[in-house]
Design an enzyme around this catalytic site. Structure first.
Site, mmCIF file in Angstrom:
data_model
loop_
_atom_site.group_PDB
_atom_site.id
_atom_site.type_symbol
_atom_site.label_atom_id
_atom_site.label_comp_id
_atom_site.label_asym_id
_atom_site.label_seq_id
_atom_site.Cartn_x
_atom_site.Cartn_y
_atom_site.Cartn_z
ATOM 1 N N GLN A 291 0.862 -1.178 0.000
ATOM 2 C CA GLN A 291 0.000 0.000 0.000
ATOM 3 C C GLN A 291 0.893 1.221 0.000
ATOM 4 O O GLN A 291 1.831 1.301 0.793
ATOM 5 C CB GLN A 291 -0.889 0.012 1.249
ATOM 6 C CG GLN A 291 -1.768 1.239 1.384
ATOM 7 C CD GLN A 291 -3.051 1.131 0.577
ATOM 8 O OE1 GLN A 291 -3.687 0.089 0.564
ATOM 9 N NE2 GLN A 291 -3.420 2.193 -0.108
ATOM 10 N N ASP A 402 18.233 6.431 -12.441
ATOM 11 C CA ASP A 402 18.117 6.067 -11.024
ATOM 12 C C ASP A 402 18.501 4.603 -10.818
ATOM 13 O O ASP A 402 17.780 3.845 -10.188
ATOM 14 C CB ASP A 402 16.696 6.333 -10.523
ATOM 15 C CG ASP A 402 16.639 6.456 -8.999
ATOM 16 O OD1 ASP A 402 17.683 6.775 -8.393
ATOM 17 O OD2 ASP A 402 15.563 6.233 -8.418
#
Length: 559
Positions: A291, A402
């Site tokens: 979540q 990244d």
């Protein structure tokens, strides 16, 4: 007897790391004021109409619309003139720099910079040795242009939400027919939207690593900066009229306004991208695994193929930058490769967008590097797979920006895949270098830290840092103050290994090729795929015992 034989036949367990590391609302009493109050906006307009009589209200409105609107200044910057006194070792007002800008007074080092410098652990000797590098990192840290957009398609463990954005939408011939263009928005509407966005802006979120190895400074950062002066042949700003050019999402007020899309336009665009149908009829056995701020992640099974997938469900009404979701999907959809966590499908389900991606049950490489010890053959195998992904991306004019262990996912079979395209930038021949400060500080290439234009080889530097991660369990300077870490990246050149004598000569040479300060001499992905170090690569299945051992270690530490 049989038990003893079984024990003898079992392979030894993989080595584990011992130290897994408000405004005033009171109304004014105007009647008590001796001076007349300032006229309201409507009164001003009425007075102007009396001075410059027109036909009527409609005529005046028409004329007002015909008048060109003068926008607020944009992309302006406050130039600070700072010098350095080599005798005292102090930053001082730069009188010469002030003379170059008439009307500017010498300012010296700003107070907030002085405070940052005091707590940075950058010694006076280091400041004296390379004052320009100190100023470079101070400029970066003090930037007010830092944004914290979600990487919407992040599917890594724990559904990490990091600071990032798609810097350019796909513009290859494959996607030229459907560029995510944004129509202009009226000034009044846009100002209201911008105020709402500012009020609802969530606080910065630290990008996670495993709890036991987490540093408060290990986060991804994005800073939009002005491009340095470089020859036109090297960097040409993309033309707004050229539909095939990459339009950079620079983080300025004016460009944010231009990139606005209404909710209806976003939905219309998404409808042209997503699949038609009910995903609940295609997938089964949904299990929640994460979540995050941008949505909920589930695993599920494809009923037709039995493939396990990851599904991210995002409520579109709760997404502050919906147009970036479109860009990220388009980038992923057009860049599929065996060494990339691939986008599979997407659906609109009521107010939610469901994005289906490959699922890798082994977790991130971070778990392996922090909990176990990898040998050179295993490190070479991971580097080879990552270089194959980077070679594919770079040949398609995409910079990932990244690269780090958090963004490398592993399958239980040892497969290695690159993920997290929230930072990826598309480049064209005209826009062959970029100058946006983006990525995660400890993995940043020196040319990014010093705010120079850069190209795909920033990913190669980050790969070299990740190789050091695989050796030592963490990147160089992780325990340093972030400002000092950036200074060391900018000035030290190739970071020193803790025990270089333990590495083979061919591995040290590979690291040197990745971590070459001179960008022209740094290896490309294609070149490094031919490096002798990769010939040491073990089968990918050799990673499976490490993945299992890391999971066990994490489970035991959480008890």
């Amino acid at each position: 007897m049989s038990d003893g034989l079984d024990n003898e036949e079992k392979p030894p367990a993989p080595p584990l790391r011992m130290n897994s590391n408000n405004r005033d609302s009171s109304a004014l009493n105007h009647s008590s004021k001796p001076l007349p109050m300032a006229p309201e906006e409507k009164n001003k307009k009425a007075r102007l109409r009396s001075i410059f009589p027109g036909g009527g209200d409609k005529t005046n409105k028409k004329k007002e619309k015909e008048r060109p609107e003068i926008s607020l200044p944009s992309d302006f910057e406050h130039t600070i003139h700072v010098g350095f006194d080599a005798v005292t070792g102090e930053f001082t007002p730069d009188l010469y720099g002030s003379q170059m800008c008439p009307g500017k007074l010498p300012e010296g080092i700003p107070e907030q910079w002085a405070r940052l410098l005091q707590t940075s652990n950058i010694t006076k000797l280091e400041q004296k040795k390379n004052p320009q590098a100190v100023l470079d990192v101070l400029k970066f840290y003090d930037s007010k242009e830092t944004v914290n957009n979600q990487k919407y398609m992040s599917f890594t463990s724990g559904d990490k939400s990091a600071h990032g954005y798609i810097a350019a939408h796909p513009s290859s011939t494959k996607t030229a027919s459907e560029p995510p263009l944004a129509p202009p928005v009226s000034e009044e509407e846009d100002e209201e939207e911008e105020e709402e966005e500012d009020e609802n802006e969530p606080p910065p979120v630290i990008a996670p690593r495993p709890e036991h190895t987490k540093s408060i400074y290990t986060r991804s950062v994005v800073e939009s900066i002005a491009s340095p002066a470089v020859p036109n042949k090297e960097v040409t700003p993309p033309s707004a009229e050229n539909a095939n050019s990459s339009t950079l999402y620079r983080n300025t007020d004016r460009q944010r306004k231009k990139s606005k899309m209404t909710d209806e336009e976003i939905l219309e665009k998404l409808r042209s991208i997503v699949s038609v149908g009910d995903p609940k009829k295609k997938y089964t056995r949904f299990e929640k695994i994460g979540q995050g701020a941008s949505g909920t992640v589930y695993t599920a099974l494809d009923i037709a193929t039995g493939q396990e997938v990851a599904i991210k469900q995002m409520n579109l009404q709760q997404q502050p930058k919906k147009e970036l979701i479109i860009n990220e999907i388009l980038v992923m959809r057009e860049n599929k490769n065996p060494n990339i966590v691939n986008y599979l499908d997407s659906y609109l389900v009521g107010d939610e967008l469901w994005v289906v991606m490959e699922y890798l049950a082994g977790g991130s490489l971070t778990d392996v590097v922090t909990e176990t010890c990898m040998d050179e053959g295993q490190i070479a195998a991971v580097c080879r797979e990552c270089l194959q992904a980077l070679d594919f991306l770079h040949s398609n004019q995409v910079i990932h920006r990244d690269i780090k262990s958090d963004n490398i996912l592993l399958g239980m079979d040892g497969s290695v895949k690159l993920t997290d395209f929230g930072f990826c930038a598309q480049i064209t021949p005209e826009q062959s270098k970029r100058s946006t400060m983006v990525g995660t500080p400890y993995w940043m290439a020196p040319e990014v830290v010093t705010r120079k234009a850069y190209g795909p080889k920033v990913d190669i530097w980050s790969l070299g840092i990740m190789a050091i991660e695989m050796v030592e369990g963490e990147p160089p300077y992780l325990n340093e103050n972030p400002l000092r870490a950036l200074y060391l990246i900018a000035t030290n050149g190739t970071p020193e290994l803790q025990n270089p004598e333990r590495l083979s000569a061919v591995f040290r040479d590979f690291l040197n090729r990745c971590l070459e300060m001179d960008v022209d001499r740094r290896g490309s992905a294609k070149e490094l795929l031919q490096h002798p170090f990769l010939k040491l690569a073990k089968p990918l299945s050799s990673l499976t015992p490490l993945i299992i051992a890391a999971k066990e270690a994490i489970k035991n530490s959480s008890r």
